[in-house]
Write a protein that holds these residues in place. Sequence first.
Motif, mmCIF file in Angstrom:
data_model
loop_
_atom_site.group_PDB
_atom_site.id
_atom_site.type_symbol
_atom_site.label_atom_id
_atom_site.label_comp_id
_atom_site.label_asym_id
_atom_site.label_seq_id
_atom_site.Cartn_x
_atom_site.Cartn_y
_atom_site.Cartn_z
ATOM 1 N N MET A 25 -0.335 50.607 -49.153
ATOM 2 C CA MET A 25 -0.085 49.399 -49.932
ATOM 3 C C MET A 25 0.990 48.501 -49.328
ATOM 4 S SD MET A 25 -2.361 49.623 -52.186
ATOM 5 C CE MET A 25 -1.945 48.312 -53.315
ATOM 6 N N TYR A 26 1.797 49.022 -48.428
ATOM 7 C CA TYR A 26 2.883 48.239 -47.836
ATOM 8 C C TYR A 26 2.786 48.356 -46.327
ATOM 9 C CZ TYR A 26 4.319 48.555 -52.635
ATOM 10 O OH TYR A 26 4.316 48.494 -54.003
ATOM 11 N N ASP A 34 13.580 50.306 -48.279
ATOM 12 C CA ASP A 34 14.574 51.371 -48.175
ATOM 13 C C ASP A 34 14.100 52.546 -49.034
ATOM 14 O OD1 ASP A 34 16.806 52.828 -47.606
ATOM 15 O OD2 ASP A 34 18.149 51.672 -48.900
ATOM 16 N N ILE A 35 13.305 53.427 -48.423
ATOM 17 C CA ILE A 35 12.733 54.573 -49.134
ATOM 18 C C ILE A 35 13.741 55.716 -49.099
ATOM 19 C CG2 ILE A 35 10.861 56.260 -49.176
ATOM 20 C CD1 ILE A 35 9.119 54.141 -47.778
ATOM 21 N N THR A 36 14.161 56.161 -50.286
ATOM 22 C CA THR A 36 15.139 57.249 -50.367
ATOM 23 C C THR A 36 14.472 58.606 -50.549
ATOM 24 O OG1 THR A 36 15.408 56.905 -52.733
ATOM 25 C CG2 THR A 36 16.956 55.778 -51.273
ATOM 26 N N SER A 37 13.325 58.624 -51.201
ATOM 27 C CA SER A 37 12.596 59.895 -51.355
ATOM 28 C C SER A 37 11.117 59.600 -51.513
ATOM 29 C CB SER A 37 13.112 60.683 -52.559
ATOM 30 O OG SER A 37 12.864 59.987 -53.750
ATOM 31 N N MET A 38 10.323 60.620 -51.181
ATOM 32 C CA MET A 38 8.879 60.481 -51.247
ATOM 33 C C MET A 38 8.307 61.792 -51.767
ATOM 34 S SD MET A 38 6.261 59.114 -48.327
ATOM 35 C CE MET A 38 6.630 60.374 -47.163
ATOM 36 N N GLY A 39 7.265 61.712 -52.563
ATOM 37 C CA GLY A 39 6.622 62.901 -53.094
ATOM 38 C C GLY A 39 5.992 63.732 -51.983
ATOM 39 N N GLU A 40 5.973 65.043 -52.183
ATOM 40 C CA GLU A 40 5.392 65.931 -51.177
ATOM 41 C C GLU A 40 3.881 65.819 -51.112
ATOM 42 O OE1 GLU A 40 6.738 69.900 -51.862
ATOM 43 O OE2 GLU A 40 8.840 69.336 -51.751
ATOM 44 N N ALA A 41 3.260 65.422 -52.210
ATOM 45 C CA ALA A 41 1.806 65.302 -52.259
ATOM 46 C C ALA A 41 1.443 64.116 -53.143
ATOM 47 C CB ALA A 41 1.195 66.582 -52.820
ATOM 48 N N ASN A 42 0.190 63.744 -53.089
ATOM 49 C CA ASN A 42 -0.286 62.674 -53.957
ATOM 50 C C ASN A 42 -0.234 63.126 -55.409
ATOM 51 O OD1 ASN A 42 -0.754 61.061 -51.789
ATOM 52 N ND2 ASN A 42 -2.979 61.167 -51.895
ATOM 53 N N VAL A 82 7.374 53.536 -56.940
ATOM 54 C CA VAL A 82 6.245 52.860 -56.285
ATOM 55 C C VAL A 82 5.237 53.886 -55.797
ATOM 56 C CG1 VAL A 82 7.547 50.840 -55.500
ATOM 57 C CG2 VAL A 82 7.334 52.815 -54.014
ATOM 58 N N LEU A 83 4.043 53.393 -55.493
ATOM 59 C CA LEU A 83 3.010 54.201 -54.843
ATOM 60 C C LEU A 83 2.808 53.622 -53.447
ATOM 61 C CD1 LEU A 83 0.459 54.433 -57.791
ATOM 62 C CD2 LEU A 83 1.859 56.294 -56.892
ATOM 63 N N LEU A 84 3.085 54.431 -52.420
ATOM 64 C CA LEU A 84 2.956 53.938 -51.039
ATOM 65 C C LEU A 84 1.502 53.829 -50.611
ATOM 66 C CD1 LEU A 84 5.849 55.850 -49.255
ATOM 67 C CD2 LEU A 84 5.824 53.504 -50.116
ATOM 68 N N GLN A 102 -14.658 56.972 -66.693
ATOM 69 C CA GLN A 102 -13.629 57.911 -66.236
ATOM 70 C C GLN A 102 -13.024 57.377 -64.948
ATOM 71 O OE1 GLN A 102 -14.583 62.109 -66.141
ATOM 72 N NE2 GLN A 102 -13.393 62.354 -64.278
ATOM 73 N N VAL A 103 -11.712 57.223 -64.959
ATOM 74 C CA VAL A 103 -11.000 56.703 -63.786
ATOM 75 C C VAL A 103 -10.059 57.788 -63.284
ATOM 76 C CG1 VAL A 103 -9.450 54.925 -62.902
ATOM 77 C CG2 VAL A 103 -11.088 54.361 -64.703
ATOM 78 N N ASN A 104 -10.188 58.145 -62.020
ATOM 79 C CA ASN A 104 -9.243 59.041 -61.348
ATOM 80 C C ASN A 104 -8.426 58.166 -60.408
ATOM 81 O OD1 ASN A 104 -10.313 61.448 -62.475
ATOM 82 N ND2 ASN A 104 -11.973 61.362 -61.003
ATOM 83 N N TYR A 105 -7.130 58.069 -60.676
ATOM 84 C CA TYR A 105 -6.248 57.234 -59.853
ATOM 85 C C TYR A 105 -5.251 58.143 -59.164
ATOM 86 C CZ TYR A 105 -4.616 52.642 -58.517
ATOM 87 O OH TYR A 105 -4.343 51.515 -57.804
ATOM 88 N N SER A 106 -5.064 57.934 -57.876
ATOM 89 C CA SER A 106 -4.194 58.807 -57.098
ATOM 90 C C SER A 106 -3.308 57.963 -56.185
ATOM 91 C CB SER A 106 -5.058 59.749 -56.260
ATOM 92 O OG SER A 106 -4.271 60.582 -55.471
ATOM 93 N N GLY A 107 -2.111 58.470 -55.905
ATOM 94 C CA GLY A 107 -1.219 57.749 -55.014
ATOM 95 C C GLY A 107 -0.056 58.608 -54.567
ATOM 96 N N ARG A 108 0.569 58.205 -53.461
ATOM 97 C CA ARG A 108 1.742 58.899 -52.933
ATOM 98 C C ARG A 108 2.986 58.252 -53.516
ATOM 99 N NH1 ARG A 108 3.020 62.815 -48.832
ATOM 100 N NH2 ARG A 108 0.797 63.095 -49.030
ATOM 101 N N PRO A 109 3.699 58.950 -54.402
ATOM 102 C CA PRO A 109 4.878 58.354 -55.038
ATOM 103 C C PRO A 109 6.080 58.315 -54.102
ATOM 104 C CG PRO A 109 4.600 60.597 -55.794
ATOM 105 C CD PRO A 109 3.431 60.302 -54.894
ATOM 106 N N ALA A 110 6.918 57.324 -54.311
ATOM 107 C CA ALA A 110 8.157 57.196 -53.534
ATOM 108 C C ALA A 110 9.195 56.478 -54.386
ATOM 109 C CB ALA A 110 7.912 56.429 -52.240
#
Length: 132
Positions: A25-26, A34-42, A82-84, A102-110
């Motif tokens: 998305m970016y 300035d990303i300080t942390s990011m999720g290990e998985a979606n 945010v979701l990267l 039915q909506v399945n929404y997925s993203g990598r959080p940060a």
Amino acid sequence: MLFHFRRKEIPWEVVGSKAIEPVHMYYDEDKELDITSMGEANTCGTYVFHVQQLKKVEELRNTVVFAKQQLLKEIGKKGFNVLLSESWDVTIYRRGKRHRVQVNYSGRPAHIVGDLPTLRPPPFIQVLQDCI
């Protein structure tokens, strides 16, 4: 001994499905984040909407946008903002005159420090045009 037979239910019929693979998305041309942390998985959320009659594409688009907003609230509880990358899939079911989406929404959080980038719509939302 009495047996009570369950009334035969009509199953839900799948009438349409669309899926979008993960999209970043970016990009580099955006201001530096300035990303300080990011999720290990979606992180994934599944949301089901019951609709009497699905007549407009806008109704279908709104379900995907709402699913994204709900997922952002969920990741906010874990300290992300945010979701990267984002992906989604929509499945439309029908039983008689009623519809279920039915909506399945997925993203990598940060977590981003400072000004958050503008919230973008779900990626490739236009592909829902031919679902109805």
